[in-house]
Design a protein around this motif. Structure first.
Motif, PDB file in Angstrom:
ATOM      1  N   UNK A 174       0.825  -1.210   0.000  1.00 37.02           N
ATOM      2  CA  UNK A 174       0.000   0.000   0.000  1.00 37.02           C
ATOM      3  C   UNK A 174       0.863   1.265   0.000  1.00 37.02           C
ATOM      4  N   UNK A 175       1.940   1.240   0.743  1.00 36.55           N
ATOM      5  CA  UNK A 175       2.813   2.414   0.786  1.00 36.55           C
ATOM      6  C   UNK A 175       3.515   2.624  -0.549  1.00 36.55           C
ATOM      7  N   UNK A 176       3.874   1.547  -1.212  1.00 39.33           N
ATOM      8  CA  UNK A 176       4.523   1.670  -2.523  1.00 39.33           C
ATOM      9  C   UNK A 176       3.577   2.287  -3.542  1.00 39.33           C
ATOM     10  N   UNK A 177       2.272   2.095  -3.331  1.00 39.03           N
ATOM     11  CA  UNK A 177       1.276   2.671  -4.235  1.00 39.03           C
ATOM     12  C   UNK A 177       0.901   4.096  -3.849  1.00 39.03           C
ATOM     13  N   UNK A 178       1.379   4.545  -2.703  1.00 39.11           N
ATOM     14  CA  UNK A 178       1.039   5.883  -2.204  1.00 39.11           C
ATOM     15  C   UNK A 178       2.119   6.867  -2.626  1.00 39.11           C
ATOM     16  N   UNK A 179       1.752   7.961  -3.259  1.00 38.79           N
ATOM     17  CA  UNK A 179       2.775   8.936  -3.666  1.00 38.79           C
ATOM     18  C   UNK A 179       3.575   9.428  -2.475  1.00 38.79           C
ATOM     19  N   UNK A 180       4.853   9.614  -2.713  1.00 33.89           N
ATOM     20  CA  UNK A 180       5.713  10.150  -1.660  1.00 33.89           C
ATOM     21  C   UNK A 180       5.262  11.558  -1.299  1.00 33.89           C
ATOM     22  N   UNK A 181       5.592  11.962  -0.099  1.00 38.47           N
ATOM     23  CA  UNK A 181       5.231  13.313   0.344  1.00 38.47           C
ATOM     24  C   UNK A 181       5.795  14.338  -0.630  1.00 38.47           C
ATOM     25  N   UNK A 206       8.148  16.932  15.122  1.00 39.06           N
ATOM     26  CA  UNK A 206       6.932  16.916  14.327  1.00 39.06           C
ATOM     27  C   UNK A 206       7.155  16.185  13.025  1.00 39.06           C
ATOM     28  N   UNK A 207       6.105  16.099  12.225  1.00 36.42           N
ATOM     29  CA  UNK A 207       6.185  15.497  10.897  1.00 36.42           C
ATOM     30  C   UNK A 207       6.305  16.609   9.866  1.00 36.42           C
ATOM     31  N   UNK A 208       7.339  16.542   9.055  1.00 39.51           N
ATOM     32  CA  UNK A 208       7.655  17.590   8.074  1.00 39.51           C
ATOM     33  C   UNK A 208       6.873  17.354   6.784  1.00 39.51           C
ATOM     34  N   UNK A 209       6.257  18.413   6.273  1.00 38.53           N
ATOM     35  CA  UNK A 209       5.560  18.335   4.988  1.00 38.53           C
ATOM     36  C   UNK A 209       5.945  19.542   4.143  1.00 38.53           C
TER      37      UNK A 209
END
Length: 642
Positions: A174-181, A206-209
């Motif tokens: 599922x993660x491989x199918x999810x676009x990277x941030x 925190x989580x960087x975006x």
């Protein structure tokens, strides 16, 4: 520099086995306050990571899990952890099954727009196969009408290890199918924790975006506005020189004390097209903290989001007391969305497209949420027609966001066609260096929609043409007149005068001082101007040594002060002692004085010029001043040859 990291947040009821499952997946302890204090510069409580192999691919992913609390009292912490995730690991215990808190966590993920998920039905050995299968089917049914519809369900047991290989493979797939941030050059890190390390100073996590962070980069701590510098970075327990978007990061800061930043604040910055940090001074315009926003809000089934309620807005790691004002006097009710203006108790650095959740503090329940459409809205919208028009503008912004288009042009339209450039890019989250989208233009420090700009420019040019038609030989329309025409057509006050100048710079208007004409009328105007000036000069020269008052002569000739100043600057008119002489009169005076004796008195000069002392003295003083004559207090002599 570190590779991109996929961030996964857990969700689910307390005691449904989330922490046990993460220990089994990562061999790390997610509940580790003592370990964190011992290690110093590390990541937040409840954060563990591992590598996953992607089935049927020669690839390995680094996955970071944020283990968020499940107890209802810690929903705010759950929201902070889920705000920037790429995938949710939804946990439901097979023995307990679905719970009210499971539903609230699902509602939150749905409102935040989380679309990638994997469901783990835990404690399978304890519940038995039949019960685990029934719970799995029930979870799939409940997810079917949400953004998590179709999420794969894996039955596992964190203690025995049952199903863990399948869960690891499913997560990796599922993660491989999810676009990277995405990296759009606009890093933002919502702070979920800040603390002090002896010898290191202030540390935030925190989580960087939105973009990269690099050691040495200048950022702005928002909403306070303090400039800070990245002194050090750590991710996955290791020091790094740079962190990619999507990473869980600990940021060691200089320039700020521990009590000046905390949970709910954000570190924001910019990077250039080649990834280098942009100076913090450019960040202030590109990020703008707002306390008022217009949003699309959806109420959960059976609930209402309206004026009544003690509302708390959750976005990123922030929780802010808020006031809700439905735009069309209709609340969001029972799944029906509405456009709502939200006023925040404190400002936040928001852009169009940010997702949020609304909780009602009195009931301690999540009742709705939605999407920020305009984080920099106009003032109060009055009247049903204006409200309907505003709703249509906001719908256009939402459509652009939903289609993945740049929201800049509809945001400009939603502001009447223009916004100051720094506020426009902040509202739209427009990346630095990206060309303006089709339909937008930069004019006089503003960004405008081409449609609105065309209308305003047309009104200005029409006014310039009307002025020429009314007075073909006149100087044209002045700047204030044309700016007023732009404002009457809807152009903002802050842009109107600049628009006139911009049209002149582009050649659409011909400028003469502070007056403007259409280019095709410029020759007529110039000819009339020459004639006016010649008329004035002829009148001054008619009685060269006793000319009429300048203001009277100028009025009769139709010459204004700006034209007089131009004649004086060119030396065609000489002003001295409050009188004005034609340049030809000065030359003629020198010729007559040259016929006198080498030294002459004022009276002799007055006689030679056949004028009165009123005119002779200022004229002679002018000649003294420019060095044509020399005065010893009694007599003068020409300093030029006779």
């Amino acid at each position: 520099m570190i590779p991109a990291v996929h961030v996964v947040a857990t969700a689910g009821h307390v005691d449904h086995g989330k922490s046990t499952l993460l220990r089994a997946l990562t061999t790390m302890e997610p509940d580790r306050w003592e370990e964190e204090r011992r290690r110093g510069l590390t990541i937040d409580l409840g954060f563990v990571w591992t590598d996953l192999d992607v089935p049927d691919h020669d690839a390995r992913l680094t996955v970071a899990f944020v283990d968020v609390p499940g107890h209802e009292r810690f929903i705010a912490n759950m929201l902070a952890g889920a705000g920037a995730v790429q995938l949710a690991l939804f946990v439901v215990a097979a023995d307990d099954g679905w719970s009210a808190q499971s539903q609230e966590h699902l509602d939150i993920l749905d409102l935040l727009g989380v679309r990638a998920a994997v469901v783990a039905v835990t404690k399978a050995d304890l519940a038995g196969d039949e019960r685990a299968a029934a719970v799995a089917a029930d979870v799939s049914r409940r997810l079917a009408t949400t953004s998590l519809a179709g999420a794969p369900v894996v039955v596992v047991d964190g203690v025995s290890g049952r199903g863990l290989p399948q869960l690891r493979a499913t997560l990796a797939r599922r993660l491989a199918q999810t676009p990277a941030a995405g990296d759009i050059g606009r890093p933002r890190l919502w702070i979920d924790r800040s603390f002090t390390i002896t010898g290191a100073g202030t540390v935030t996590t925190g989580t960087l975006v939105g973009g990269w962070l690099r050691v040495g980069q200048e950022l702005v701590a928002s909403p306070g506005g303090r400039t800070v510098r990245v002194r050090g970075l750590q991710s996955l327990g290791a020091d790094v020189a740079a962190a990619a978007p999507g990473s869980r990061v600990a940021v060691n800061l200089s320039g700020v004390d521990r009590d000046e930043v905390g949970r709910g604040d954000a570190l924001v910055g910019l990077t250039t097209g080649d990834g280098r940090p942009a100076p913090a001074r450019t960040v202030r315009g590109a990020w703008r903290a707002t306390a008022t926003l217009d949003a699309w809000v959806r109420a959960l089934p059976g609930h209402e989001v309206g004026r009544t309620g003690a509302w708390h807005l959750h976005v990123g790691s922030a929780e802010v007391i808020s006031t809700v004002h439905p735009l069309l006097h209709d609340a969001a009710v029972d799944g029906r969305p509405a456009h709502i203006r939200i006023e925040l108790e404190r400002p936040l650095p928001l852009t169009a497209g940010d997702r949020f959740v609304l909780r009602e503090a009195g009931r301690q329940a999540t009742l709705g949420g939605g999407t920020v459409l305009d984080p920099d809205p106009p003032g109060t919208i009055r009247g049903p027609d204006a409200r309907l028009a505003r709703a249509a503008d906001l719908d256009a912004v939402r459509d652009a966001l939903g289609d993945g288009r740049d929201p800049l042009v509809p945001l400009l339209a939603a502001a009447g066609g223009a916004r100051p450039a720094d506020r426009a890019v902040a509202a739209a989250g427009h990346p630095p260096g990206r060309p303006l989208p089709d339909g937008a233009a930069a004019v006089a420090g503003h960004l405008t929609s081409n449609e609105a700009l065309s209308g305003w420019a047309g009104a200005v040019l029409e006014a310039a043409g009307a002025r020429h038609a009314a007075d073909p030989g006149g100087r044209g329309a002045d700047r204030r007149e044309l700016a007023a025409a732009a404002r009457e057509a809807g152009c903002p006050d802050s842009l109107a005068a600049g628009l006139v100048d911009a049209l002149a710079e582009r050649g659409a208007l011909h400028r003469d001082g502070s007056y403007y004409t259409l280019p095709e009328h410029a020759s007529v105007r110039d000819e009339a101007r020459v004639e006016r000036r010649q008329t004035l000069l002829r009148e001054l020269a008619a009685e060269p040594f006793s000319p009429p008052p300048l203001d009277e002569a100028a009025r009769r000739a139709g010459v204004d002060h700006e034209e007089i100043n131009a004649l004086v600057a060119r030396g065609e008119v000489v002003v001295t002692g409050g009188l004005a002489f034609a340049r030809s009169a000065i030359d003629l005076a020198v010729q007559r004085l040259a016929q006198l004796d080498e030294r002459f008195t004022t009276a002799e000069a007055r006689e030679a010029l056949r004028t009165s002392r009123k005119y002779a003295v200022p004229l002679l003083e002018h000649l003294d001043a420019v060095g044509t004559t020399e005065f010893d207090g009694q007599t003068r002599r020409l300093r030029v040859s006779h």
